[in-house]
Design an enzyme around this catalytic site. Structure first.
Site, PDB file in Angstrom:
ATOM      1  N   ASP A  26       0.847  -1.186   0.000  1.00  0.00           N
ATOM      2  CA  ASP A  26       0.000   0.000   0.000  1.00  0.00           C
ATOM      3  C   ASP A  26       0.890   1.247   0.000  1.00  0.00           C
ATOM      4  O   ASP A  26       1.872   1.330   0.752  1.00  0.00           O
ATOM      5  CB  ASP A  26      -0.890  -0.021   1.241  1.00  0.00           C
ATOM      6  CG  ASP A  26      -1.855   1.141   1.295  1.00  0.00           C
ATOM      7  OD1 ASP A  26      -2.717   1.221   0.416  1.00  0.00           O
ATOM      8  OD2 ASP A  26      -1.737   1.961   2.223  1.00  0.00           O
ATOM      9  N   GLU A  37       1.661   0.338  -4.944  1.00  0.00           N
ATOM     10  CA  GLU A  37       1.248   1.641  -5.451  1.00  0.00           C
ATOM     11  C   GLU A  37       2.461   2.570  -5.462  1.00  0.00           C
ATOM     12  O   GLU A  37       2.939   2.982  -4.414  1.00  0.00           O
ATOM     13  CB  GLU A  37       0.158   2.233  -4.555  1.00  0.00           C
ATOM     14  CG  GLU A  37      -1.133   1.426  -4.546  1.00  0.00           C
ATOM     15  CD  GLU A  37      -2.155   1.997  -3.585  1.00  0.00           C
ATOM     16  OE1 GLU A  37      -3.277   2.287  -4.010  1.00  0.00           O
ATOM     17  OE2 GLU A  37      -1.817   2.151  -2.394  1.00  0.00           O
TER      18      GLU A  37
END
Length: 1007
Positions: free
Chosen positions: A594, A631
């Site tokens: 993340d 990400e």
């Protein structure tokens, strides 16, 4: 007269009024730049040096020269003889301030607290009337900076209290003379690039810095008239890394002789361990004093501790309260927890009693994976998977053990996907997170039978869901508390080792149906901070170290809250240790990071290397098959390598680490998740089927559509920065030559496995919801279903890692909710019996969606938008077909950039190309024939046509003439009658493709 930069200076209180704020109305300085404070600290191993920031709250003064004094810890530090009259003297490693002009700078130990203060403007009669300084508010009660110095030896100042009088800070004891260094060492500026221009000073070798770091620290500034006009605190991570970096054991360590506990807490004054026999009761077995060696506290105990619980009591100065606090904390290396999350379970993850049957042999049962290019990923939330599945036993719904129900509707669906070729299931956060109680008896719920009776566009559903959303059993889980413990709410019993055993059974069950398991890891932030928050762990144990701070000393929150600092040695170590723990003890097969861009590239490379070093023989894990991606967004304080080289998209080429490709998502669907919801794209009708939104002139729309096609084609070629193709202008360009609307290159990778292509994920609206919003309201639901499939087929047939959101293949809806992280089971429901896609279950929650309610309401109210069961079944079949096609030939999964450049062509290009149509060919070689090597023994050539237009199209190319092309057998046998109408004519090399259809043609070798 020379300018001087001063820090943001929270005041020290006077003894008479400890919490009073400092005001000097007679003094006034100013500077146009914003105030800042200290940033990070560094020390050399043998002879500590101090680096100081250039701080933009400023005054003007002249330098008196040698004899001006610093005071720190019971010590006054005199300006060095070598200080030039024009120099800015900045001390940062054990504090922050500037000495320039007639200033005396002091840092002391004392008795009183150090509150924050209101901005105070003051003027001086000492010749500074033309300059100003504003002392900013530092909010010390809420954020952590270090103030003052308290000696480690017993003394009154050990209470971390400082007092300020008109004569200065009370409590200092000795003086230290600083020696200026020529500059910061390279290793410091590489690690902390944001302080590269700071001046460095050195402390004498006989200063006991380690003892100093356990105390409250502060720096104060004095005018040459002797008055103290401000003080600020310190940031110490650099010092801690230099002096206390540690690679030895941490957590609970088991041996034949007993159990030892190890805790890294170099700034703690004292640490105790309280041992309990049970998870929740008050039956305290022992309270034990830990011993410290070089910042690591430890104690050894008997084997019968196993199965007991413990919590640490850490006596430590905490900057958020400006007090020495006794913090109750879990072990950062916890492997189990009590159901209330307050105590750490003493558990041996290697114990045979915690292993499902044949667990140690799972490495040999793993689904085959020849290359990362063969990966395809299906993103799923553990609770979503079974909470609404009535074929699962009620007590197992929403948890780990639901995956062990082989005949449940959900598992049968996963078996279909696996049989068609899907390789990996990506599980949303499954570590211990905040937002959901682990004790299920505390959950609240709504009466879904009543909600089902409400209108499809009613506000009532969301009102009832949000009324209990902080007390129900639902949250995505991006609220990390402890990274190394499985979430208790997904276990049948949150106490004891059940969560460990059941998590392993889940991994084993998924592997046995042919699916590898990816964990979603959230190392970029923590949910809690401070000494009292029940969800705070790391910030209780080494305050100010694990969380990244800005130049004002405030915690960075660009990720959402409490950003972590992987540039700090022990933060990086904890991340890598945690990854190895999940890989070895739970045998997971990949990790999705993340907000990976907030982690340093160095950390990611070390993590990859550590994981790939795992072996079957030594670890019962094949580390070479573990894939990592994340990400790679570049924003916040880390943007443009602001805190070091970060793991952002443009920094990752050549690493083999994947990053999400937002370019192809936005080009396929239109706009971006942050733009206008009606902005159309390649598949949603841009130019060819307008929805009424103002997209500009027809020329504007043509240009947008042509650009979107270029972006998609680059993405389908692995988003390779050096891939050469003919763009919409008819020019041969590299992928990196094509720019996004923001002016950055579209392509950035060096390998197709460094790109994760997707059109939807857990964030933002589902694919079906996006299509339903962006397409014209008057098209049929059947057309929307075809568009849904067209979008997924672009991803599935790309030369990259395809990524699908769970339910895309079932037309999943969240009733147009753009952020369902806390929207309960109601808006996140999945139905693996294919009876409903969850469209029209009320207006989505107000907090994130209200501004779009005027657009959403008429769509939800229109019954023609809702797909029937036949639509859902057709969508599932079409998705299975496109997966089967991907895995029918290695030509769809090329492994290298060279292979893609040599074999992949886009044929419908240039200014005269047909709008909204992409034609991709992939060529193979022939055995024994010079040129391309043969990869596929069955097919020698493929052509894929994506027709996003609302009408049938015909396309011809000289390159496809006289071929023996035929519709792929999967599509020829498909239940989709429309795709069967796709035609190839050999003499002209032409294709006729139905509207909104992806058609795949192959040339068999035996034709």
């Amino acid at each position: 007269m020379n300018s001087v930069l001063l820090p943001v200076l929270p005041s020290l209180s006077r003894p008479q009024a400890i919490s009073s704020q400092l005001h000097h109305p007679a003094r006034r300085y100013s500077h146009p730049r914003s105030p800042r404070c200290c940033c990070c600290s560094t020390l050399t191993a043998r002879r500590p040096f101090l680096s100081l920031p250039l701080l933009p709250t400023a005054t003007a003064a002249t330098l008196d020269g040698p004899g001006d004094t610093f005071r720190c810890h019971a010590m006054s530090i005199e300006a060095p003889e070598s200080t030039p009259q024009s120099a800015s003297v900045i001390w940062e490693s054990l504090g922050v301030l500037v000495l320039l002009g007639r200033l005396r700078v002091t840092a002391c130990g004392g008795r009183g607290p150090l509150p924050s203060f209101s901005p105070a403007a003051f003027s001086s009669s000492e010749g500074y009337m033309n300059s100003e300084v504003y002392l900013g508010v530092l909010e010390l009660m809420d954020f952590g900076t270090f103030y003052g110095v308290t000696p480690v030896d017993p003394s009154p100042s050990r209470t971390a209290a400082l007092a300020l009088t008109d004569d200065g800070i009370q409590g200092y004891e000795e003086k230290i003379k600083l020696e200026r260094l020529s500059g910061l060492p390279v290793k410091v500026t590489e690690k902390f690039p944001h302080i590269r221009d700071y001046i460095a000073y050195q402390l004498p070798a006989d200063v006991d810095v380690k003892s100093l770091l356990k105390c409250q620290l502060a720096i104060a500034t004095y005018g040459f008239d002797g008055r103290c006009f401000g003080a600020t605190g310190l940031q110490l991570p650099g010092v801690l890394d230099e002096l206390f970096s540690y690679t030895g054991p941490l957590g609970a360590v088991f041996s034949e002789e007993g159990i030892s506990l190890y805790l890294w807490a170099p700034t703690a004054q004292n640490v105790k361990a309280h041992i309990y026999s049970d998870p929740l009761g008050s039956d305290l077995l022992e309270s034990l004093q830990l011993e410290e060696i070089d910042g690591v506290w430890s104690i050894s105990g008997p084997r019968h501790w196993e199965g007991c619980y413990y919590e640490y009591e850490v006596c430590i100065y905490h900057p958020s309260t400006l007090q020495v606090e006794n913090c109750s904390a879990n072990d950062p290396y916890a492997r189990g927890l009590s159901s209330d999350g307050r105590r750490t379970l003493i558990v041996n993850a290697c114990s045979d009693t915690l292993k499902p049957e044949l667990w140690d042999n799972l490495v040999n049962e793993k689904p085959q994976l020849s290359s990362f290019s063969d990966i395809s990923i299906y993103e799923m939330h553990i609770r979503d998977f079974s909470a609404n599945d009535h074929t699962v036993k009620p007590e197992l719904r929403g948890g780990y053990l639901a995956f062990t129900m082989e005949d449940s509707a959900g598992m049968l669906h996963l078996q279909k996907l696996s049989g068609a070729g899907l390789t990996h299931v990506h599980l949303l956060p499954s570590f211990q997170f905040a937002g959901v109680e682990d004790e299920k008896n505390k959950w609240k719920c709504v009466d879904t039978k009543k909600l089902e009776q409400l209108p499809s566009d009613s506000e009532e559903q969301q009102a009832q869901i949000t009324a209990i959303q902080e007390e129900d059993g639902y949250n995505w889980g991006y609220n990390p508390v402890l990274w190394g413990v499985p979430k208790g709410s997904y276990a049948s019993n949150a106490n004891g080792p059940c969560r460990i055993i059941e998590f392993r059974k889940m991994v084993q069950a998924l592997n046995r149906v042919g699916l590898r398991v990816v964990l979603d890891v959230v190392y970029n932030h923590l949910h809690g901070s401070g000494p009292f928050d029940v969800n705070s762990v790391l910030d209780k144990i080494v305050p100010g170290y694990y969380l990244r701070r800005n130049k004002n000393g405030l915690i960075e929150n660009s990720t959402c809250i409490n950003n972590t600092a992987s540039e700090h040695f022990m933060v990086e170590r904890l991340i890598i240790d945690d990854l190895l723990h999940w890989a070895v003890n739970y045998k997971v097969d990949g990790f999705r990071f993340d907000l990976m861009g907030h982690i340093m590239k160095r950390t990611m490379l070390k993590a990859k290397s550590a994981l790939q070093a795992l072996s079957k023989e030594r670890d019962a894990v094949d580390g070479s098959s573990i894939y990592i991606y994340g990400e790679g967004w570049d924003f916040g304080e880390v943007a443009n390598n602001g805190r070091g080289i970060n793991a952002s998209q443009f920094n990752l080429p050549g690493t083999g680490i994947g990053s999400f490709n937002d370019r192809i998502r936005d080009a396929v669907l239109g706009g971006s998740p942050f733009g206008h919801p009606l902005q159309q794209g390649f598949v949603t009708g841009l130019l060819l089927q307008p929805n009424g939104h103002d997209h500009g002139t027809e020329a504007d729309m043509k240009l947008m559509l042509a650009s979107s096609k270029d972006h998609i084609q680059i993405g389908m070629a692995g988003n390779l920065r050096d891939f050469i193709f003919t763009n919409s202008d008819g020019k041969e360009v590299k992928g990196s030559d094509v720019l996004t609307y923001g002016g950055t290159p579209v392509a950035y990778t060096l390998s197709p496995t460094e790109t994760v292509n997707y059109v939807s994920a857990h964030d933002n609206e589902t694919l079906f919801d996006v299509v339903s919003m962006k397409t014209p309201m008057d098209i049929s639901v059947s057309d929307r279903c075809r568009i849904n499939h067209l979008a997924t087929s672009i991803i599935a047939l790309s030369q990259a890692i395809p990524f699908f959101h769970c339910g895309d293949e079932m037309l999943r809806s969240k009733s147009l909710d753009r952020d369902s992280y806390n929207s309960g089971d109601w808006f996140n429901r999945l139905d693996f019996t294919y009876n409903s896609n969850n469209w029209g279950v009320g207006l989505p929650p107000k907090e994130k969606n209200e501004k779009n309610w005027p657009l959403i309401k008429p769509r939800l109210a229109d019954p023609s938008f809702k797909p029937s069961r036949s639509h859902i079944l057709a969508a599932v079949d079409n998705f299975l077909d496109v997966l089967r096609i991907r895995y029918s030939s290695p030509l769809f999964r090329l492994r290298t950039a060279n292979a893609i450049q040599q074999r992949v062509r886009f044929l419908n290009t240039g200014p005269s190309s047909i709008p909204a149509v992409i034609v991709m060919s992939i060529e193979d070689g022939y055995e024994g024939v010079p040129g391309l090597t043969q990869l596929d023994p069955i097919y020698s050539y493929t052509v894929v046509v994506f027709n996003a237009s609302p009408v049938e199209i015909s396309f011809a190319s000289p390159e496809t003439r006289a071929r023996a092309l035929q519709l792929h057998p999967v599509q020829a046998m498909s239940g989709d009658d429309v795709v069967k109408n796709s035609v190839y004519e050999a003499s002209s090399g032409s294709f006729t493709i139905p509207a909104r259809t992806t058609s795949v043609f192959i040339e068999p070798r035996d034709s």
